[in-house]
Scaffold this motif. Structure first.
Motif, PDB file in Angstrom:
ATOM      1  N   UNK A 176       0.810  -1.221   0.000  1.00 39.25           N
ATOM      2  CA  UNK A 176       0.000   0.000   0.000  1.00 39.25           C
ATOM      3  C   UNK A 176       0.843   1.271   0.000  1.00 39.25           C
ATOM      4  N   UNK A 177       2.146   1.151  -0.119  1.00 36.58           N
ATOM      5  CA  UNK A 177       2.976   2.351  -0.108  1.00 36.58           C
ATOM      6  C   UNK A 177       2.646   3.288  -1.273  1.00 36.58           C
ATOM      7  N   UNK A 178       2.564   2.746  -2.472  1.00 37.37           N
ATOM      8  CA  UNK A 178       2.337   3.587  -3.650  1.00 37.37           C
ATOM      9  C   UNK A 178       0.954   4.223  -3.622  1.00 37.37           C
ATOM     10  N   UNK A 179      -0.078   3.445  -3.306  1.00 36.60           N
ATOM     11  CA  UNK A 179      -1.434   4.000  -3.311  1.00 36.60           C
ATOM     12  C   UNK A 179      -1.593   5.036  -2.203  1.00 36.60           C
ATOM     13  N   UNK A 180      -0.856   4.869  -1.096  1.00 43.71           N
ATOM     14  CA  UNK A 180      -0.869   5.888  -0.043  1.00 43.71           C
ATOM     15  C   UNK A 180      -0.226   7.167  -0.540  1.00 43.71           C
ATOM     16  N   UNK A 181       0.863   7.042  -1.268  1.00 39.62           N
ATOM     17  CA  UNK A 181       1.516   8.234  -1.814  1.00 39.62           C
ATOM     18  C   UNK A 181       0.628   8.906  -2.867  1.00 39.62           C
ATOM     19  N   UNK A 182      -0.082   8.106  -3.650  1.00 38.39           N
ATOM     20  CA  UNK A 182      -1.024   8.668  -4.623  1.00 38.39           C
ATOM     21  C   UNK A 182      -2.111   9.457  -3.905  1.00 38.39           C
ATOM     22  N   UNK A 183      -2.616   8.917  -2.786  1.00 32.99           N
ATOM     23  CA  UNK A 183      -3.655   9.631  -2.038  1.00 32.99           C
ATOM     24  C   UNK A 183      -3.106  10.895  -1.373  1.00 32.99           C
ATOM     25  N   UNK A 184      -1.913  10.796  -0.787  1.00 38.74           N
ATOM     26  CA  UNK A 184      -1.377  11.919  -0.022  1.00 38.74           C
ATOM     27  C   UNK A 184      -0.726  12.979  -0.912  1.00 38.74           C
ATOM     28  N   UNK A 185       0.246  12.574  -1.722  1.00 41.15           N
ATOM     29  CA  UNK A 185       0.957  13.547  -2.548  1.00 41.15           C
ATOM     30  C   UNK A 185       0.177  13.917  -3.799  1.00 41.15           C
ATOM     31  N   UNK A 186      -0.771  13.056  -4.192  1.00 42.59           N
ATOM     32  CA  UNK A 186      -1.583  13.346  -5.349  1.00 42.59           C
ATOM     33  C   UNK A 186      -2.917  13.965  -4.997  1.00 42.59           C
ATOM     34  N   UNK A 187      -3.800  13.143  -4.426  1.00 47.49           N
ATOM     35  CA  UNK A 187      -5.155  13.613  -4.131  1.00 47.49           C
ATOM     36  C   UNK A 187      -5.151  14.743  -3.109  1.00 47.49           C
ATOM     37  N   UNK A 188      -4.448  14.565  -1.985  1.00 46.40           N
ATOM     38  CA  UNK A 188      -4.451  15.593  -0.945  1.00 46.40           C
ATOM     39  C   UNK A 188      -3.776  16.880  -1.403  1.00 46.40           C
ATOM     40  N   UNK A 189      -2.561  16.765  -1.965  1.00 45.72           N
ATOM     41  CA  UNK A 189      -1.786  17.955  -2.302  1.00 45.72           C
ATOM     42  C   UNK A 189      -2.232  18.598  -3.610  1.00 45.72           C
ATOM     43  N   UNK A 190      -2.606  17.765  -4.578  1.00 50.37           N
ATOM     44  CA  UNK A 190      -2.967  18.290  -5.895  1.00 50.37           C
ATOM     45  C   UNK A 190      -4.448  18.654  -5.979  1.00 50.37           C
ATOM     46  N   UNK A 191      -5.293  17.961  -5.234  1.00 51.41           N
ATOM     47  CA  UNK A 191      -6.681  18.344  -5.060  1.00 51.41           C
ATOM     48  C   UNK A 191      -7.682  17.968  -6.129  1.00 51.41           C
ATOM     49  N   UNK A 192      -7.502  16.868  -6.910  1.00 52.45           N
ATOM     50  CA  UNK A 192      -8.503  16.488  -7.921  1.00 52.45           C
ATOM     51  C   UNK A 192      -9.636  15.654  -7.316  1.00 52.45           C
ATOM     52  N   UNK A 193     -10.347  16.245  -6.379  1.00 52.96           N
ATOM     53  CA  UNK A 193     -11.270  15.508  -5.509  1.00 52.96           C
ATOM     54  C   UNK A 193     -12.597  15.172  -6.191  1.00 52.96           C
ATOM     55  N   UNK A 194     -13.083  13.971  -5.933  1.00 56.17           N
ATOM     56  CA  UNK A 194     -14.427  13.569  -6.335  1.00 56.17           C
ATOM     57  C   UNK A 194     -15.415  14.075  -5.294  1.00 56.17           C
TER      58      UNK A 194
END
Length: 409
Positions: free
Chosen positions: A242-260
């Motif tokens: 789950x390391x990669x998907x956690x980074x996708x959620x944190x550095x991607x979704x959280x920081x970048x903000x493409x929220x559903x």
């Protein structure tokens, strides 16, 4: 284990829902309050799986993520505001300047455009004919980090060598990203060919009703992320799967903000319940239309993996439950494609695919226009190509509609 549709239909209530509701309600909130500040701190520091802020977590979206994860047999799923947001955020979170990735050249137009943009920011991409694992192998460099393919290409329906590329990625230690949008988890499950991460545009077949945008990335647990150089130390905790998907959620979704949004998530979750039923009808309708057009004297060529003369026919029939509900065709020389399409009545002239309604679009003049003629030619997209996304209408009505539009020539 319950079947595919049973699992989806009962997914929400199995997790326990407020007031005995059968579906997860829409949680229209941005923030979450706690009586004890330590509980709040535990959420932000990862010691608790509760909710922090709406940009990255929401109960309605969690319910949708659980459904998608079950469909794809994953270990974790993250949802996004669109399918393009899912692809872009995945690359943004996992690639760095100087990295390289290999991609199928047979891509959705916006995905192609996005990958070109990453190239401007120092992440290089090589486009190859992904129907051949050898072509992918020849493009790999020391700095290559991942391979990206679509299952069935839109609009010319080339089928990637999904098994061969999966074996290659496993042997070379590369992450393998498979966009499953064109098949959906009902027709195909990329985990079977060793996919590391699976992308779905939820807007399409999974949502199915053309009323909500959404995308998802699913981690399959098949890749050893301890060998991947771009995982930040912050996320090297717990299960490495789950390391990669956690980074996708944190550095991607959280920081970048493409929220559903939660309302869109609710629509998509309800739509997903009938995915199998809809796709059975759509695929049956597609085959009937393909057979009608393929034998018509006013049609020059039909592109559909279910046809025996399709270059990847055997591969499609071996891998997929059905060869899909999308096809494209070219009219015979001298027939005006626009005039033909304007005579269609049941079929709607529109973008999108995977809708309950049958949709038709002239590819070169619309969704692939920005590519220019040279890039379109490299993808096999003729100026006269028409793409059809088959819906769930009565097949007699669809056949009559195409018949009258062709007869008028």
């Amino acid at each position: 284990m319950p079947g595919f549709t049973t699992s989806i239909v009962h997914s929400d209530r199995r997790g326990g829902i407020e007031h005995g509701s059968l579906q997860k309600p829409i949680h229209a909130t941005v923030a979450y309050g706690y009586e004890d500040v330590q509980d709040l701190a535990d959420v932000f520091q990862g010691r608790s799986a509760a909710y922090s802020y709406g940009r990255q977590v929401n109960p309605t979206i969690t319910a949708l993520e659980t459904k998608i994860n079950g469909m794809e047999r994953g270990v974790a799923t993250v949802c996004f505001g669109t399918g393009m947001a899912a692809i872009g955020t995945l690359l943004f979170a996992l690639l760095r300047k100087g990295d390289h990735f290999v991609s199928s050249s047979f891509l959705f137009g916006n995905t192609n455009s996005l990958f070109q943009t990453f190239g401007l920011h120092g992440v290089d991409v090589t486009f190859v004919d992904a129907t051949s694992a050898r072509a992918v192998a020849e493009a790999i460099r020391p700095e290559t980090r991942l391979v990206f393919v679509e299952t069935i290409a839109n609009p010319r329906t080339q089928v990637a060598d999904l098994e061969g590329i999966g074996t290659l990625c496993r042997e070379r230690g590369l992450a393998y990203v498979v966009d499953n949008t064109m098949t959906s988890p009902y027709l195909f499950q990329p985990v079977e060919v060793g996919a590391s991460l699976i992308v779905n545009s939820l807007t399409k077949y999974i949502g199915g009703h053309g009323n909500a945008l959404g995308g998802a990335v699913t981690e399959t647990g098949r890749f050893d992320w301890t060998t991947y150089p771009n995982i930040q130390d912050t996320y090297k905790k717990g299960d490495p799967a789950k390391w990669a998907i956690t980074q996708v959620r944190k550095k991607g979704l959280r920081d970048f903000g493409p929220t559903l949004g939660p309302e869109a998530a609710h629509h998509l979750g309800i739509g997903a319940e009938t995915l199998a039923l809809r796709q059975e009808r759509q695929c049956t309708n597609a085959r009937a239309l393909v057979d009608f057009l393929n034998g018509h004297d006013k049609v020059a060529r039909v592109y559909y993996p279910g046809l025996p003369d399709h270059p990847e026919h055997a591969r499609a029939m071996a891998l997929f439950r059905h060869p899909g509900a999308l096809f494209s065709f070219e009219l015979a020389d001298g027939i005006d494609a626009f005039a033909f399409m304007n005579r269609l009545d049941v079929v709607i002239k529109s973008s999108n695919l995977g809708d309950n309604r049958t949709l038709a679009i002239p590819v070169a003049e619309t969704i692939y226009y920005e590519m220019g003629p040279e890039r379109r030619a490299s993808m096999g997209i003729a100026d006269s190509l028409i793409r059809i996304s088959t819906g769930i209408e009565d097949i007699e009505d669809l056949l009559a509609d195409f018949g009258q539009a062709l007869a008028a020539e």
